[in-house]
Design an enzyme around this catalytic site. Structure first.
Site, short mmCIF file in Angstrom:
data_model
loop_
_atom_site.label_atom_id
_atom_site.label_comp_id
_atom_site.label_asym_id
_atom_site.label_seq_id
_atom_site.Cartn_x
_atom_site.Cartn_y
_atom_site.Cartn_z
CB VAL B 71 -0.97 -0.02 1.20
CG1 VAL B 71 -1.70 1.31 1.37
CG2 VAL B 71 -1.97 -1.15 1.04
CG LEU B 73 3.59 3.65 5.57
CD1 LEU B 73 4.91 4.31 6.01
CD2 LEU B 73 2.66 3.49 6.77
CB CYS B 129 8.63 2.68 6.85
SG CYS B 129 8.60 3.37 8.48
N GLY B 264 -4.63 -9.71 11.48
CA GLY B 264 -4.49 -8.94 10.25
C GLY B 264 -5.26 -9.54 9.09
#
EC number: 1.3.-.-
Lengths: 256, 303
Positions: B71, B73, B129, B264
């Site tokens: 995605v 972020l 990240c 999740g």
């Protein structure tokens, strides 16, 4: 209710073309909430991700939905194994559908291949005011033409190889219709090059156009942000999401 | 009815189940399906200093017993979170873990500082990240970078600080020990494993970003192993996640050492998964005559 998840009985199953199936599903609360252009998110046994399938028919009186889908991979192949009487697990109805307007006098519905099914509920709404142009690879891939005729819509059939109807793409008859004028709205679903071509013709002729997009999807309800689509809103680029902002978008919003 | 409550870093959870960051947005879409107060907590969508548009599509791919995502972020930025999403969540009677991320230690600290004056319950720092100051390697892949970003965030917040660990490392226990030493109050693991799929008909990767994070039932045994190793290596609580899709999975991960559980990808398969898992945990505990879920944490008897 906006959407719900549950197990619903398949009351009818038909193979309507090679690897294309039609299911009728008894789901009164979903049918009551559904509108043309929305989709259902179906669980495929043994797979992590659900599969989004557009709604092809809504019968609020009988409390049923119809879906028509093509086997595209393992997930849809698994769903196609379900039979009449089996339970189907759906999260539905989802997404932002087509804008309907009963003051319109003439609309054109354009479906390409497996993009044709979501045009049928629009034909049911507009009836004689609709011209339904459908395009397929060849005669053996043609689906739903009698269903369109039963709604009262005028039908125009095209095939890529000329084995049925007009030899050529849907954009050919549509270009002629657009030139004649008097079209209040165009609704389309199908491959991206087809949608892009239709959007260009609509822009040129100043016709309001809505298109239905597809994208690989996870949650189906706008939480995971998986199904991004580049759009423009208020002159700013914006990553919309096909599941919640769409699948139907105004063509002028989409960055191709 | 077993006692499902747990305590992590002094914060009480009515049950150990928390939808993981990224699958659940800020909760609004799922409230259509069930009341959010059934949940122990929520780990909110990873939020950065400013709005991020994320990666081009496709961002999602199915894998055997799992999935990939990239995605990138996408999020509306921390100010929007504080003004619009957090007040809504704080009315829901559940623990709110604000998941934060940034491209530099400075950005992570700035985001955390903005949360300091809010009523958010915990901060979950995503260190998977890329650190743009260090050539784009993820913070979580070196003990030094992981410790540095943890220290910077620790310095600006008194909130319980949970550091979310990447499994894409040689030794997750070393990373866990380094963030513990840098001031983390807890760790959560595992984040997704880097994966890739290729469409052999086109020769193109399915994800537009080429690679993405793998999750789902396929990663569950890796999560159990890593949670067990980390729980034995640190003296701070561990929040476990990775492929949990049933009450039995949640119990197993707690036996491995997790004090709470995040769920999740299972939510994509079954949107009611968190609620179902809570019920299944209760049923299992009742069937074994175990009065409290706390009694199973870390009880695995290794050979």
């Amino acid at each position: 209710m906006k959407y719900t998840q549950g197990q619903y009985i398949i009351t009818d199953k038909k193979a309507i073309a090679c690897e294309i199936y039609s299911f009728t599903i008894a789901c009164p609360e979903v049918a009551a909430a559904a509108s043309p252009g929305q989709f259902v998110h179906i669980r495929a046994k043994g797979y992590t991700l659900r599969r989004p399938i557009s709604i092809c028919g809504i019968d609020k009186d009988k409390g049923t939905l119809r879906i028509v889908f093509e086997i595209r991979g393992e997930g849809t192949a698994e769903i196609a194994k379900l039979n009449k009487g089996d339970l189907i697990d759906m999260l539905a109805p989802l997404g932002h559908g087509f804008t309907l307007n009963d003051t319109y006098n003439k609309v054109v519905l354009i479906g390409g291949g497996i993009g044709t099914p979501p045009m049928l509920p629009l034909a049911a709404f507009y009836g004689k005011k609709a011209v339904a142009i459908s395009g397929f690879r060849n005669a053996s891939a043609v689906i739903l033409q009698n269903d369109f005729i039963r709604t009262g819509a005028e039908t125009i059939l095209c095939t890529d190889d000329g084995s049925a109807g007009i030899h050529g793409f849907v954009t050919q008859p549509f270009t002629e219709l657009a030139k004649q004028g008097g079209i209040d709205a165009v609704y389309a679903c199908g491959p991206m090059p087809m949608l892009k071509g239709i959007a260009a013709i609509c822009k040129e002729n100043g016709i309001f156009c809505q298109i239905s997009l597809e994208e690989r999807m996870a949650c189906g309800i706008g939480a995971c942000l998986g199904c991004a689509c580049r759009t423009v809103r208020n002159d700013e680029e914006y990553f919309a999401h096909v599941c919640k902002d769409g699948p139907v978008f105004n063509a002028e919003e989409v960055l191709w | 009815m077993a006692d499902l409550s747990v305590k992590v870093c002094g914060t009480d959870f009515k049950n150990p189940i928390i939808p993981a960051s990224g699958v659940f947005g800020y909760g609004r879409e799922y409230e259509e399906l069930f009341p959010l107060d059934k949940l122990g907590g929520i780990a909110t969508k990873g939020t950065t200093l400013h709005l991020r548009t994320g990666n081009l599509a496709p961002r999602i791919a199915e894998t055997p017993s799992g999935m990939l995502n990239s995605v990138g972020l996408q999020n509306p930025g921390i100010d929007h979170f504080i003004d619009t999403e957090l007040p809504y969540l704080l009315t829901k009677n559940l623990v709110v873990l604000a998941n934060i991320a940034g491209s530099t230690p400075d950005e992570c600290a700035e985001v955390a500082a903005k949360l300091e004056d809010t009523d958010v319950h915990m901060i979950e720092l995503n260190i998977s990240c890329p650190n743009v100051k260090q050539g784009g390697a993820a913070f979580g892949t070196s003990c030094e970078m992981a410790a540095e970003v943890t220290k910077r965030v620790r310095a600006v917040t008194k909130k319980p600080l949970v550091v979310k660990l990447s499994p894409n490392v040689t030794s997750i226990t070393d990373i866990a020990k380094s963030v513990e030493a840098a001031g983390a109050d807890a760790v959560s693991l595992i984040n997704t494993l880097l994966g890739m799929r290729i469409d052999i008909n086109t020769g193109r990767p399915i994800l537009r970003n080429n690679v993405g994070g793998m999750s789902g039932p396929a990663v569950f045994p890796i999560a159990v192993r890593m949670v067990w190793q980390v729980a034995n290596a640190v003296n701070i609580p561990v929040i476990g996640m990775g492929g949990v899709s049933s009450g039995r999975d949640a119990i197993e991960l707690m036996m491995a050492g997790a004090s709470a559980i995040q769920v999740g990808a299972a939510i994509f398969t079954d949107p009611y998964a968190p609620v179902r898992i809570i019920e299944e945990m209760n049923d299992w505990l009742d069937s074994k005559g175990i009065a409290s879920v706390k009694n199973i944490i870390g009880t695995v008897k290794p050979w």
